[in-house]
Scaffold this active site. Sequence first.
Site, PDB file in Angstrom:
ATOM      1  N   ASP A   1       0.855  -1.187   0.000  1.00 25.92           N
ATOM      2  CA  ASP A   1       0.000   0.000   0.000  1.00 25.92           C
ATOM      3  C   ASP A   1       0.892   1.238   0.000  1.00 25.92           C
ATOM      4  OD1 ASP A   1      -3.123   0.590   0.675  1.00 25.92           O
ATOM      5  OD2 ASP A   1      -1.833   2.163   1.480  1.00 25.92           O
TER       6      ASP A   1
ATOM      7  N   ASP B   1      -2.897   9.129 -10.975  1.00 29.46           N
ATOM      8  CA  ASP B   1      -2.866   8.070 -11.984  1.00 29.46           C
ATOM      9  C   ASP B   1      -1.451   7.845 -12.505  1.00 29.46           C
ATOM     10  OD1 ASP B   1      -5.570   7.687 -11.740  1.00 29.46           O
ATOM     11  OD2 ASP B   1      -6.107   8.724 -13.601  1.00 29.46           O
TER      12      ASP B   1
ATOM     13  N   ASP C   1      -4.607   2.321  -4.490  1.00 28.68           N
ATOM     14  CA  ASP C   1      -3.147   2.235  -4.387  1.00 28.68           C
ATOM     15  C   ASP C   1      -2.728   0.976  -3.644  1.00 28.68           C
ATOM     16  OD1 ASP C   1      -4.269   3.287  -1.997  1.00 28.68           O
ATOM     17  OD2 ASP C   1      -2.321   4.051  -1.377  1.00 28.68           O
TER      18      ASP C   1
ATOM     19  N   ASN D   1      -3.120  12.876  -4.434  1.00 26.99           N
ATOM     20  CA  ASN D   1      -4.353  13.183  -5.169  1.00 26.99           C
ATOM     21  C   ASN D   1      -4.910  14.545  -4.779  1.00 26.99           C
ATOM     22  OD1 ASN D   1      -4.888  11.113  -7.017  1.00 26.99           O
ATOM     23  ND2 ASN D   1      -5.737   9.778  -5.448  1.00 26.99           N
TER      24      ASN D   1
END
Length: 214
Positions: free
Chosen positions: A65, A82, A109, A73
Amino acid sequence: MSHTMAALSAALPLASGWSVHSLWMRRRIAAARRDPLTGLLTRDGFTEAAQRRLTHRPRAVCLIDLNKFKQINDTYGHAAGDAVIRAVGKRLSDWALNNSAVVGRLGGDEFAAVAPAYSENQLAETLSSLTAGLEQPVDVGGHSLTISAAIGLVCFNARTNQADLSELLRVADEQMYRAKRGGTPWMKALDYAPERATVNGRRAGRQGAGEVAA
């Protein structure tokens, strides 16, 4: 032309059509098992490949992770997020190729891997190469974004133990959160017993993929 030849001639276009359709279906199925953003296996594709790997030789089941992905973001936008996910996917794919591993993107993620675990030294080298690859900066829109990941893992040997992939991923998930809290690259479980109860297959209190800011 005989009746037999006429029948064969009529059947050829039909057979050709079925062949094309079968090839199209196989390609559609294969595409559905690949994540469109990273090219990695999807959850279903990974599950199928991982289960095959777990029937042979000692393996490490890893849950990976990204750290502070939500902040990327929120700060730079989803296009930057992305780009980071694509870069991570490429790095995981390269690492898997060099370490005889199989990897997949579970969502957001969150990624998973099954890699050989023949000895403690070999596993430590494998995890070190994974961490080093993931921690390279990602250049997005003139910004150099520093990324890192927390990895939880559990080792499994089908010859001496019994556990299914979902159980192993649950234990690896717990260890991943221990790594996050401790600020270490990875944490390894000592056994297959989950530390906490689960809710809908996920650890109690476990946030959704991509929601963890830490």
